[in-house]
Design a protein around this motif. Structure first.
Motif, PDB file in Angstrom:
ATOM      1  N   VAL A  75       0.702  -1.155  -0.125  1.00  0.00           N
ATOM      2  CA  VAL A  75       0.150  -0.036  -0.026  1.00  0.00           C
ATOM      3  C   VAL A  75       0.807   1.219  -0.037  1.00  0.00           C
ATOM      4  N   GLU A  76       1.742   1.396   0.902  1.00  0.00           N
ATOM      5  CA  GLU A  76       2.772   2.463   0.866  1.00  0.00           C
ATOM      6  C   GLU A  76       3.352   2.912  -0.460  1.00  0.00           C
ATOM      7  N   GLU A  77       3.952   1.828  -1.291  1.00  0.00           N
ATOM      8  CA  GLU A  77       4.466   2.010  -2.462  1.00  0.00           C
ATOM      9  C   GLU A  77       3.419   2.389  -3.476  1.00  0.00           C
ATOM     10  N   SER A  78       2.291   1.883  -3.431  1.00  0.00           N
ATOM     11  CA  SER A  78       1.007   2.391  -4.367  1.00  0.00           C
ATOM     12  C   SER A  78       0.754   3.739  -4.097  1.00  0.00           C
ATOM     13  N   GLU A  79       0.542   4.372  -2.886  1.00  0.00           N
ATOM     14  CA  GLU A  79       0.352   5.487  -2.709  1.00  0.00           C
ATOM     15  C   GLU A  79       1.617   6.502  -3.229  1.00  0.00           C
ATOM     16  N   ARG A  80       2.718   6.132  -2.989  1.00  0.00           N
ATOM     17  CA  ARG A  80       3.914   6.806  -3.333  1.00  0.00           C
ATOM     18  C   ARG A  80       4.015   7.088  -5.048  1.00  0.00           C
ATOM     19  N   ILE A  81       3.497   6.038  -5.732  1.00  0.00           N
ATOM     20  CA  ILE A  81       3.460   6.015  -7.209  1.00  0.00           C
ATOM     21  C   ILE A  81       2.268   6.655  -7.478  1.00  0.00           C
ATOM     22  N   GLU A  82       1.208   6.527  -6.904  1.00  0.00           N
ATOM     23  CA  GLU A  82       0.050   7.373  -7.543  1.00  0.00           C
ATOM     24  C   GLU A  82       0.187   8.806  -7.687  1.00  0.00           C
ATOM     25  N   ARG A  83       1.137   9.410  -6.685  1.00  0.00           N
ATOM     26  CA  ARG A  83       0.975  10.745  -6.589  1.00  0.00           C
ATOM     27  C   ARG A  83       1.784  11.349  -7.906  1.00  0.00           C
ATOM     28  N   THR A  84       2.499  10.752  -8.552  1.00  0.00           N
ATOM     29  CA  THR A  84       3.204  11.087  -9.913  1.00  0.00           C
ATOM     30  C   THR A  84       2.451  10.544 -11.005  1.00  0.00           C
ATOM     31  N   ALA A  85       1.656   9.239 -10.945  1.00  0.00           N
ATOM     32  CA  ALA A  85       1.252   8.709 -11.971  1.00  0.00           C
ATOM     33  C   ALA A  85      -0.289   9.382 -12.248  1.00  0.00           C
ATOM     34  N   GLY A  86      -0.766   9.857 -11.417  1.00  0.00           N
ATOM     35  CA  GLY A  86      -2.136  10.243 -11.767  1.00  0.00           C
ATOM     36  C   GLY A  86      -3.183   9.380 -11.922  1.00  0.00           C
ATOM     37  N   ARG A  87      -3.077   8.211 -11.145  1.00  0.00           N
ATOM     38  CA  ARG A  87      -4.151   7.056 -11.606  1.00  0.00           C
ATOM     39  C   ARG A  87      -4.110   6.241 -10.361  1.00  0.00           C
ATOM     40  N   ASP A  88      -5.154   5.130 -10.197  1.00  0.00           N
ATOM     41  CA  ASP A  88      -4.904   4.295  -9.055  1.00  0.00           C
ATOM     42  C   ASP A  88      -4.034   3.147  -9.426  1.00  0.00           C
ATOM     43  N   VAL A  89      -3.134   2.947  -8.800  1.00  0.00           N
ATOM     44  CA  VAL A  89      -2.081   2.067  -8.960  1.00  0.00           C
ATOM     45  C   VAL A  89      -1.973   0.973  -7.779  1.00  0.00           C
TER      46      VAL A  89
END
Length: 329
Positions: A75-89
């Protein structure tokens, strides 16, 4: 009064008729997604199997080889990547742990798989890897998209570190479910050694450089996929690995490192089918049951409104008064 009720029914009919396609084509693609914190464990077995004894470097037939595969949502990595990816990851940290009949480790390969929570398309971000090596995936891995189609897909092979087509081979029945059957064959391919292997006195990361012995692999991969959720309910592989050439084999051209028909353990097949059956009801609710139900309700309300309007326009005769006789000349 009838006309006022008819107008209300027409308004409701239009509302439900408009809501049905919005639910299917707008709401569903945005609401259906893989949860970021999902955890799943799967046990597969090859019974019997051929396995290399790394102490004697001789291939032996053994009772079984077990592969324990875990998928854990980060979950922590998902939230980190979502901040720059602009989509649910979703970020899955997976581990494929192979053990022999004595329970000792044969190899283990960790992966980090990063993908779009809605479409299952890969998302390329820092940390995407297989056995610690950076990779750039193309196509799917582990799971098909929601509402899987009857067509070929591109599937990522972690051993070869590359993607290849996986072919749709038809619709079949499996444990009461209608599923799509897919096959992928990876021809003999030179692949890297797992970084954790039980080779006494030799570092697996530099094994090929030290000995000149290479590792080769081929497999026929089979999946039975629920087309509603895109989740495989069963998976098998006819898998063969060889070591070839070099000083490690003592003059031999090649030796089998592992060979066997790998299948999901029956109790895990049962639990997977049960889980997928419950999840597919939720998907069907949004893609079929509710849209078609709302469409039918709208059509019924519209028909009722027309009936009320027709009744309101019909001439009425006073109670007990005879109908007027026709005029004659």
């Amino acid at each position: 009064m009838h006309r006022r009720a008819g107008l209300v029914l027409v308004a409701l009919a239009v509302f439900f008729a408009a809501l049905a396609p919005l639910l299917r084509w707008y709401a569903f693609p945005r609401l259906a997604k893989i949860p970021a914190g999902q955890y799943q464990e799967m046990v597969l077995e090859a019974k019997p199997a051929t396995l290399l004894d790394y102490g004697t470097l001789k291939a032996e037939e053994v009772e079984k080889v077990t592969i324990v595969q875990t998928l854990k949502g980060n979950v922590e990595e998902s939230e980190r990547i979502e901040r720059t990816a602009g989509r649910d990851v979703v970020v899955w940290d997976s581990l494929s742990y192979v053990q022999g009949p004595d329970g000792k480790m044969v190899s283990q390969i960790p992966e980090r798989y990063i993908f779009d929570a809605h479409t299952q398309e890969p998302v390329h971000a820092t940390g995407e890897s297989v056995d610690g090596d950076p990779v750039r995936r193309e196509g799917i891995e582990f799971k098909w998209p929601f509402l899987t189609e009857k067509r070929d897909y591109v599937y990522f092979d972690a051993q070869a570190r590359r993607s290849a087509p996986i072919h749709y081979k038809g619709t079949r029945q499996f444990r009461g479910l209608e599923v799509y059957y897919f096959e992928q064959t990876i021809p003999w391919t030179k692949v890297p050694y797992p970084k954790k292997m039980p080779i006494p006195g030799i570092d697996a990361t530099t094994l090929e450089k030290q000995t000149g012995t290479t590792r080769w692999y081929t497999t026929k991969r089979m999946f039975w996929v629920d087309p509603v959720t895109g989740a495989p309910v069963n998976g098998e592989e006819i898998h063969t690995e060889e070591l070839r050439g070099g000083s490690l084999l003592g003059g031999r051209d090649k030796v089998t490192a592992f060979a066997g028909h790998v299948k999901m353990r029956p109790d895990y097949v049962d639990s997977t089918v049960e889980l997928v059956t419950s999840q597919r009801r939720l998907v069907l609710l949004m893609t079929s049951y509710l849209p078609w139900g709302l469409t039918a309700l709208g059509a019924g309300l519209f028909a009722l409104a027309l009936w009320l309007e027709a009744r309101a326009r019909r001439p009425e005769t006073a109670a007990g008064e005879p109908a007027p006789e026709p005029l004659t000349v």
